[in-house]
Enzyme design. Structure first.
Site, mmCIF file in Angstrom:
data_model
loop_
_atom_site.group_PDB
_atom_site.id
_atom_site.type_symbol
_atom_site.label_atom_id
_atom_site.label_comp_id
_atom_site.label_asym_id
_atom_site.label_seq_id
_atom_site.Cartn_x
_atom_site.Cartn_y
_atom_site.Cartn_z
ATOM 1 N N HIS A 16 -4.651 2.689 -5.716
ATOM 2 C CA HIS A 16 -6.036 2.795 -6.187
ATOM 3 C C HIS A 16 -6.093 2.773 -7.710
ATOM 4 O O HIS A 16 -6.960 3.403 -8.314
ATOM 5 C CB HIS A 16 -6.727 4.033 -5.606
ATOM 6 C CG HIS A 16 -7.043 3.854 -4.143
ATOM 7 N ND1 HIS A 16 -8.174 3.224 -3.692
ATOM 8 C CD2 HIS A 16 -6.342 4.190 -3.037
ATOM 9 C CE1 HIS A 16 -8.167 3.190 -2.366
ATOM 10 N NE2 HIS A 16 -7.062 3.767 -1.940
ATOM 11 N N ASP A 33 -2.482 -6.768 -4.090
ATOM 12 C CA ASP A 33 -1.906 -7.336 -2.867
ATOM 13 C C ASP A 33 -1.723 -8.842 -3.004
ATOM 14 O O ASP A 33 -0.668 -9.397 -2.679
ATOM 15 C CB ASP A 33 -2.822 -7.064 -1.662
ATOM 16 C CG ASP A 33 -3.073 -5.592 -1.465
ATOM 17 O OD1 ASP A 33 -2.374 -4.784 -2.101
ATOM 18 O OD2 ASP A 33 -3.972 -5.241 -0.682
ATOM 19 N N SER A 48 -1.592 -7.464 5.383
ATOM 20 C CA SER A 48 -1.642 -8.615 6.286
ATOM 21 C C SER A 48 -2.795 -9.537 5.898
ATOM 22 O O SER A 48 -2.684 -10.766 6.011
ATOM 23 C CB SER A 48 -1.776 -8.160 7.742
ATOM 24 O OG SER A 48 -2.873 -7.302 7.885
ATOM 25 N N GLY A 97 -3.414 -4.261 9.790
ATOM 26 C CA GLY A 97 -4.092 -3.002 9.536
ATOM 27 C C GLY A 97 -3.145 -1.834 9.328
ATOM 28 O O GLY A 97 -3.482 -0.689 9.624
ATOM 29 N N LEU A 140 0.216 -3.077 4.978
ATOM 30 C CA LEU A 140 1.236 -3.985 4.445
ATOM 31 C C LEU A 140 0.628 -5.312 3.996
ATOM 32 O O LEU A 140 1.308 -6.329 3.908
ATOM 33 C CB LEU A 140 2.347 -4.216 5.481
ATOM 34 C CG LEU A 140 3.042 -2.947 5.983
ATOM 35 C CD1 LEU A 140 4.143 -3.287 6.972
ATOM 36 C CD2 LEU A 140 3.619 -2.144 4.819
#
Ligand code: GLA
Length: 371
Positions: free
Chosen positions: A35, A173, A127, A122, A125
């Site tokens: 975050h 990510d 996805s 979910g 990682l």
């Protein structure tokens, strides 16, 4: 079989014949720095060997046909000029990604794509980022732009999440899966997107522990956290919480909840910087201490953990001892934990963690990500 091989074999079954190419985008685990990406901070993710592969072939018409073997409603097709549906799961993400890519790298014809992944969905990682980046790479390759800057794909994949999934995510990510290299940590500065690879010491093992806690209503809570951070930054008179000095930060102008959020972000950025140094010098005790502090901060100040994960993390820490540590990873509110321990201890640690019981009473699922 690798994800690419699985995608190629499934392509032949679904579309007949061989694909013209295959692309791959990994998943990622974040070692520390959660975050903080949307607060322009520092993060330390590590791309994984597992991820999403896309086998593709150009078509004679103008249709995009996507077959996602592992998703609900496995087939989805649309015309090159159709508008993407909003908030409609993977259809929105896939369609949105094709449209945004196409605007910059026009497709001369339709394409058929077989998507196959070996990332648990979910589970924290990435996805979703892996899926979007892999599709972006497939569109780039099929439009003759296989050498496109991966940072461009990362930025478009982030925009797809904002516009078509309604998640106001940061860029960690997408950058980790588009740019990073498997098995190395990536110290990424989310302000200017500069990064440096840090080799995970061969004496260290990184593992991912699935908590078994399903994340619910996560998007709303995620977006709310982001708004709270932005509101705190405005009240503190800075462009982002990255600009607050961790030693002199003064939270008196903030309400208590915003002060906790800001304290998490500001302290987490410092922890990430220190953790990267500890990794570069092979100091696993310091790295473990920083992971434990990061977990407490996510739990108490950011309130983005989950009681069951808190219990598991304490237990994993106890199993590992001072040579390493554990913390909830990714967006939080359930999902997975990441743990670091000495590679020489890993068999014992994995076995002991597997004996631990998750929320449904079954043993915990552990994946050794590196070493
Ligand atoms: C999710 C988001 C990322 C990041 C993490 C928390 O994975 O997609 O941008 O904010 O949560 O660190």
């Amino acid at each position: 079989m690798s994800a690419r091989d699985t995608a190629t074999a499934a392509f032949a079954e679904v579309f007949g014949g061989a694909p013209q190419g295959t692309v791959f985008a990994s998943g990622r685990v974040n070692l520390i720095g959660d975050h903080v990406d949307y607060n322009e901070g520092l993060v330390l993710p590590m791309p994984l060997a597992v991820g999403t592969a896309v086998a593709w072939r150009r078509r004679d018409d103008d249709r995009i046909v996507i077959h996602a073997a592992d998703m609900d409603g496995a087939s989805y097709s649309f015309g090159l000029t159709d508008a993407p549906p909003e908030r409609s799961g993977w259809h929105s993400l896939a369609h949105g990604m094709v449209v945004l890519m196409q605007a910059e790298f026009p497709l001369a014809s339709g394409v058929e794509m077989l998507v196959s992944g070996d990332l648990p969905r979910g589970s924290g990682l990435s996805s979703s980022a892996s899926f979007c980046v892999a599709l972006g790479k497939a569109v780039a390759a099929s439009s003759g732009h296989a050498d496109i800057d991966p940072v461009r794909i990362a930025r478009l994949a982030q925009r797809v999440e904002h516009r078509f999934a309604g998640v106001a995510c940061g860029i960690m990510d997408q950058m980790a899966v588009a740019v990073g290299s498997t098995g190395n940590a990536m110290l990424l500065d989310c302000r200017d997107l500069s990064w440096r690879e840090i080799t995970i010491p061969p004496e260290w093992c990184v593992m991912i522990v699935q908590s078994g806690v399903t994340r619910e209503l996560v998007d709303g809570a995620y977006n709310e956290r982001r708004e709270q951070c932005e509101s705190a930054a405005r009240k503190l008179g800075v462009a982002s919480l990255r600009d607050v000095d961790p030693d002199t930060g003064d939270w008196t102008g903030l309400d208590p909840m915003e002060a906790r959020r800001a304290r998490h972000v500001v302290s987490e950025i410092r922890r990430t910087r220190l953790a990267a140094e500890a990794m570069a010098t092979g100091d696993i005790e310091t790295f473990g201490r920083l992971m434990r502090a990061a977990h407490v901060s996510m739990r108490d100040d950011f309130e983005a953990s989950h009681p069951e994960v808190d219990r598991q993390v304490i237990q994993i820490d106890r199993i590992i001892g001072p040579q390493g540590g554990a913390r909830i990873t990714g967006g939080g509110f359930g999902g997975a934990s990441v743990a670091v321990c000495l590679a020489a201890e890993a068999d014992r640690v994995v076995e002991a963690i597997r004996q631990e019981h998750g929320p449904d009473g079954a043993g915990l699922e552990v994946m050794r990500a590196v070493h």
